[in-house]
Write an enzyme that holds these catalytic residues in place. Structure first.
Site, PDB file in Angstrom:
ATOM      1  N   ALA A  34      22.862  45.078  24.339  1.00 18.69           N
ATOM      2  CA  ALA A  34      21.939  46.192  23.600  1.00 18.69           C
ATOM      3  C   ALA A  34      20.725  46.502  24.146  1.00 18.69           C
ATOM      4  O   ALA A  34      20.371  47.557  24.279  1.00 18.69           O
ATOM      5  CB  ALA A  34      21.624  45.455  22.197  1.00 18.69           C
ATOM      6  N   GLU A  35      20.070  45.543  24.778  1.00 22.81           N
ATOM      7  CA  GLU A  35      18.683  45.577  25.466  1.00 22.81           C
ATOM      8  C   GLU A  35      18.648  46.535  26.638  1.00 22.81           C
ATOM      9  O   GLU A  35      18.089  47.489  26.899  1.00 22.81           O
ATOM     10  CB  GLU A  35      17.929  44.437  25.747  1.00 22.81           C
ATOM     11  CG  GLU A  35      16.634  44.337  26.608  1.00 22.81           C
ATOM     12  CD  GLU A  35      15.742  45.083  25.829  1.00 22.81           C
ATOM     13  OE1 GLU A  35      14.708  45.625  26.467  1.00 22.81           O
ATOM     14  OE2 GLU A  35      15.731  45.506  24.686  1.00 22.81           O
ATOM     15  N   TYR A  36      19.825  46.132  27.399  1.00 20.57           N
ATOM     16  CA  TYR A  36      20.362  46.906  28.666  1.00 20.57           C
ATOM     17  C   TYR A  36      20.492  48.288  28.278  1.00 20.57           C
ATOM     18  O   TYR A  36      20.015  49.263  28.777  1.00 20.57           O
ATOM     19  CB  TYR A  36      21.332  46.445  29.565  1.00 20.57           C
ATOM     20  CG  TYR A  36      21.710  47.255  30.587  1.00 20.57           C
ATOM     21  CD1 TYR A  36      21.305  46.870  31.679  1.00 20.57           C
ATOM     22  CD2 TYR A  36      22.430  48.172  30.283  1.00 20.57           C
ATOM     23  CE1 TYR A  36      21.519  47.711  33.046  1.00 20.57           C
ATOM     24  CE2 TYR A  36      23.016  49.168  31.719  1.00 20.57           C
ATOM     25  CZ  TYR A  36      22.394  48.627  32.709  1.00 20.57           C
ATOM     26  OH  TYR A  36      22.840  49.585  33.650  1.00 20.57           O
ATOM     27  N   LYS A 117      42.371  36.503  49.251  1.00 15.68           N
ATOM     28  CA  LYS A 117      42.744  38.238  49.838  1.00 15.68           C
ATOM     29  C   LYS A 117      43.178  38.889  48.619  1.00 15.68           C
ATOM     30  O   LYS A 117      44.050  38.647  48.025  1.00 15.68           O
ATOM     31  CB  LYS A 117      43.977  37.782  50.711  1.00 15.68           C
ATOM     32  CG  LYS A 117      44.426  39.423  51.345  1.00 15.68           C
ATOM     33  CD  LYS A 117      45.675  39.089  52.132  1.00 15.68           C
ATOM     34  CE  LYS A 117      45.870  40.631  52.786  1.00 15.68           C
ATOM     35  NZ  LYS A 117      46.423  41.500  51.608  1.00 15.68           N
ATOM     36  N   GLU A 175      36.899  45.310  48.935  1.00 15.81           N
ATOM     37  CA  GLU A 175      38.140  45.444  48.301  1.00 15.81           C
ATOM     38  C   GLU A 175      37.645  45.946  46.791  1.00 15.81           C
ATOM     39  O   GLU A 175      37.081  45.160  46.024  1.00 15.81           O
ATOM     40  CB  GLU A 175      38.770  44.138  48.179  1.00 15.81           C
ATOM     41  CG  GLU A 175      40.248  44.617  47.895  1.00 15.81           C
ATOM     42  CD  GLU A 175      41.261  44.953  49.117  1.00 15.81           C
ATOM     43  OE1 GLU A 175      42.352  45.163  48.880  1.00 15.81           O
ATOM     44  OE2 GLU A 175      40.479  44.805  50.228  1.00 15.81           O
ATOM     45  N   LYS A 292      38.860  33.954  58.755  1.00 12.34           N
ATOM     46  CA  LYS A 292      38.153  34.411  59.941  1.00 12.34           C
ATOM     47  C   LYS A 292      37.198  33.627  60.553  1.00 12.34           C
ATOM     48  O   LYS A 292      36.635  32.451  60.208  1.00 12.34           O
ATOM     49  CB  LYS A 292      37.270  35.628  59.255  1.00 12.34           C
ATOM     50  CG  LYS A 292      37.837  36.671  58.707  1.00 12.34           C
ATOM     51  CD  LYS A 292      36.866  37.591  57.940  1.00 12.34           C
ATOM     52  CE  LYS A 292      37.444  38.436  56.901  1.00 12.34           C
ATOM     53  NZ  LYS A 292      36.414  39.289  55.971  1.00 12.34           N
ATOM     54  N   LYS A 316      49.313  34.678  53.913  1.00 11.26           N
ATOM     55  CA  LYS A 316      50.052  35.058  52.504  1.00 11.26           C
ATOM     56  C   LYS A 316      50.779  34.270  51.703  1.00 11.26           C
ATOM     57  O   LYS A 316      51.246  33.206  52.184  1.00 11.26           O
ATOM     58  CB  LYS A 316      50.978  36.322  52.909  1.00 11.26           C
ATOM     59  CG  LYS A 316      50.575  37.490  53.776  1.00 11.26           C
ATOM     60  CD  LYS A 316      49.365  38.429  53.036  1.00 11.26           C
ATOM     61  CE  LYS A 316      49.847  39.264  51.828  1.00 11.26           C
ATOM     62  NZ  LYS A 316      50.784  40.313  52.734  1.00 11.26           N
ATOM     63  N   CYS A 410      80.735  35.178  19.598  1.00 13.17           N
ATOM     64  CA  CYS A 410      80.011  34.241  20.262  1.00 13.17           C
ATOM     65  C   CYS A 410      80.928  33.577  21.271  1.00 13.17           C
ATOM     66  O   CYS A 410      82.169  33.220  21.275  1.00 13.17           O
ATOM     67  CB  CYS A 410      79.493  33.090  19.294  1.00 13.17           C
ATOM     68  SG  CYS A 410      78.779  31.750  20.046  1.00 13.17           S
ATOM     69  N   CYS A 434      78.662  26.219  15.241  1.00 18.35           N
ATOM     70  CA  CYS A 434      78.438  26.907  16.621  1.00 18.35           C
ATOM     71  C   CYS A 434      77.781  25.501  17.440  1.00 18.35           C
ATOM     72  O   CYS A 434      76.738  25.202  17.147  1.00 18.35           O
ATOM     73  CB  CYS A 434      77.490  28.052  16.682  1.00 18.35           C
ATOM     74  SG  CYS A 434      77.310  28.518  18.737  1.00 18.35           S
TER      75      CYS A 434
END
Length: 673
Positions: A34-36, A117, A175, A292, A316, A410, A434
């Site tokens: 709210a302040e922002y 990734k 990304e 890397k 991956k 059934c 059943c």
């Protein structure tokens, strides 16, 4: 007067940039939303009143540009290359060996910068004299599309770098993605408006960035994680990749929090395995790790081959989606008679396991997919979710493909299958006649969250039912040592263990007993609410529909299920038989918890609780008058976050829902226990 206004405008811009950095990059908000909003509104008002001090890099200039007719093309000064992939430990070892063989002086243990990734869209963002000037998609690596206006709307991307003497030119590459929680909220809003939803967060992120109208993009919960620097002029950059990413973070550019330095191949593999295990709790989609060489000088020595660097690789994760052939469909019968079509597949390796079965849910799903036996289908398996068919390649349908015919009787007992209007599930009407339903009902009765009968498992129940030695749960408590010992893979010791478990299980709780009865749609939480409300089994049995609906979370449908259950003489006879066999529990006492922090609040539990189980915490909250929900929404009042909290915590933060940790939860509840 005008000088003071100009000064206030500059101060507001600096303050808002600081808080954007704290919130979006460091995840450390310093002021309430709210302040922002108040500061933002004040700045916007002043800029409208004094247009002579307009600045394109002001925090207010993220949204509101006019739609484009088409995207302009952008030529990348440095190509945006893709990465080679590794799919096994052996391929990663080979990658490291190639590097060591190529380097003139290779250290025994190479240092790598490793990061998740992200499954999003690669972008290039150019800052000139510290101000965001241009942004482009990767495109074909040489030419991309100008998405500057859209990138300016992404909340965690600074329009101006947070530094005194910015570089003349700095190209940030990263990304753009969408969190799982943000994706859920986006699709919920689309459904509410009757609009088409996105299939996954990656499609949502890509579609949002390629909107010709940046005002639409501004409404999408996009995020950036930077992963490298392209062009850099007027600045001396650090000598390692890791330090460069930390420097980017210090000037306001967000980078991933999971980045880690790893020395040697084994530590890289440990990082890969740790991230794969953590994957489901991150709150955003990833499909592997990026490895890397950390030393920039070694990167330059190694150079590039074709369209990929020699010094980096993407390892991956096993695919979560694969193609296979549907060989047959079997129809299984569940505890409540639900008929579930199960796809029998040509075995295929998906997400680390071999999959040969997948659910087709119900007849409506078969029709929606327009799937036939012999079709090539797309299988998805994510985490612990049961594999499912999510698509069909109709163009590959063979001439001899067979239509899937849903049974009318059934497959186990021959009873009629019916589908009640308004329900997606078709059910066998055979009830406990059943054998399939009888087996599943008994398995439920002995399960850990019901009667918790350790020594009696699924295989034992199947044998007992097949031999017609048990028909109801009460029959379990009538078994003797000789009967059990004669069963396959039992023997005297196992038989005695089963009898001991049955004897121990006779002392239970009213809530567990109600849950064990297997009344449709009465889960653990509802059973606990019923026990706390009625306090005795007799009171529950005699309750009217109106009285049942007075119980927390019991609506008309569930109340009717409970009411009908107790009007069936067979059910009453089984319950009376169980009591006669010695099933008992202590009288339910519900303490007066008065007004407490959880009363009449909707609470969500997420993550791992270390001091009590999830079921125990849920029961405690319900005793305190809270409604415990399984998902976070705008109606959630509170989230209790344990260790490794994932997408629910992310969604709570995005919606501004209050979050407390386990210790706070226990401290708040202790006075009322």
């Amino acid at each position: 007067m005008t000088d003071s206004i100009k000064l206030e405008i500059e101060q507001l811009r600096q303050t808002l940039r600081y808080h954007e950095y704290q919130y979006h990059v460091l995840d450390n908000p310093q002021i309430p939303d709210a302040e922002y909003d108040r500061l933002f509104h004040r700045l916007k008002t002043l800029e409208q009143q004094y247009p002579q001090w307009f600045s394109p890099d002001s925090p207010t200039q993220r949204v509101g540009a006019k739609p484009l007719s088409a995207f302009a093309q952008v030529q990348h000064e440095m190509p945006m290359l893709s990465l080679d992939n590794a799919f096994s430990d052996e391929e990663l070892h080979a990658f490291v060996k190639r590097i060591q063989d190529r380097l003139v002086f290779s250290p025994k243990l190479l240092e790598f910068c490793c990061e998740p990734k992200l499954d999003g869209l690669a972008v290039s963002i150019l800052y000139v004299d510290g101000k965001l000037t241009q942004a482009a998609t990767r495109g074909d690596g040489s030419t991309g599309e100008d998405i500057t206006l859209n990138i300016r709307t992404v909340r965690n991307i600074p329009l101006q770098l947070l530094m005194e003497n910015p570089p003349t030119r700095l190209e940030v590459r990263g990304e753009v993605f969408m969190s799982q929680a943000g994706f859920e909220v986006l699709n919920e809003k689309a459904l509410a408006r009757g609009e088409k939803t996105f299939a996954n967060p990656r499609n949502a992120a890509a579609g949002s960035l390629r909107q010709l109208d940046p005002r639409i993009t501004s409404q999408r919960p996009l995020l950036l994680n930077a992963y490298s620097i392209g062009v850099a002029e007027g600045i001396d950059l650090p000598d390692t990749h890791f330090e460069r990413l930390q420097w980017l973070k210090s000037i306001g550019i967000p980078v991933n929090n999971e980045i880690q330095l790893c020395e040697g191949t084994e530590n890289v593999l440990n990082f890969y395995r740790a991230i794969m295990q953590k994957r489901s709790t991150l709150g955003y989609d990833i499909d592997g790790t990026v490895i890397k060489v950390n030393d920039i000088a070694l990167q330059e020595e190694l150079g590039f081959i074709s369209k990929a660097p020699r010094w980096a690789i993407a390892y991956k994760f096993p695919a979560q989606e694969e193609l296979t052939v549907l060989n047959a469909v079997e129809f299984q019968v569940g505890r409540t008679g639900a008929i579930t079509p199960v796809a029998k597949l040509q075995p295929v390796f998906v997400a680390g396991v071999t999959v040969s079965n997948a659910t087709l849910h119900n007849g409506d799903e078969i029709a929606r997919l327009d799937v036939a036996i012999g079709d090539t289908v797309i299988i998805r398996r994510a985490g612990d979710v049961i594999p499912q068919i999510i698509g069909v390649l109709h163009e590959k349908r063979p001439a001899n493909a067979e239509k899937i015919v849903f049974p009318t009787e059934c497959p186990v007992c021959g009873s009629v299958i019916v589908r009640i209007e308004g329900e997606a599930v078709a059910r066998c009407t055979g009830g406990l006649f059943c054998a399939a339903q009888r087996k599943e009902a008994l398995k439920h009765f002995v399960s850990r969250k019901a009667m918790d009968i350790d020594g009696v498992g699924a295989k034992l129940i199947e044998q007992l039912v097949d031999r017609e030695q048990i028909h109801t749960p009460a029959d379990l408590f009538k078994l003797d040592l000789n009967t059990l010992a004669r069963l396959e893979r039992m023997g005297l010791k196992s038989a005695q263990n089963a009898l001991d478990s049955l004897q121990k299980a006779k002392k239970t709780t009213l809530a567990r007993f109600i849950f064990a009865l297997g009344i449709r749609e009465v889960g653990e939480a509802t059973a606990l609410n019923l026990a706390n409300h009625f306090k005795t089994l007799e009171a529950l049995k005699e309750a009217t529909l109106e009285q049942l609906q007075e119980v927390q979370d019991v609506g008309e449908v569930v109340a009717n299920r409970i009411f009908v259950f107790w009007r069936e003489p067979h059910n009453v006879a089984v319950v009376e038989d169980l009591i006669a066999q010695g099933i008992h529990w202590e009288t339910v006492e519900v303490k007066d918890v008065g007004d407490n922090p959880f009363k009449e609040k909707t609470v969500v539990l997420t993550g791992t609780l270390t001091q009590m189980g999830r079921t125990e915490a849920k029961a405690l909250l319900q005793q305190l008058g809270a409604k415990v929900s399984g998902s976070v929404s705008a109606k959630t009042d509170l989230v209790v976050a344990g260790d490794s909290a994932g997408s629910k915590l992310t969604k709570a933060n995005e919606l501004g829902v209050k979050v407390i940790d386990e210790n706070t939860f226990l401290a708040w509840s202790k006075p009322y226990l």
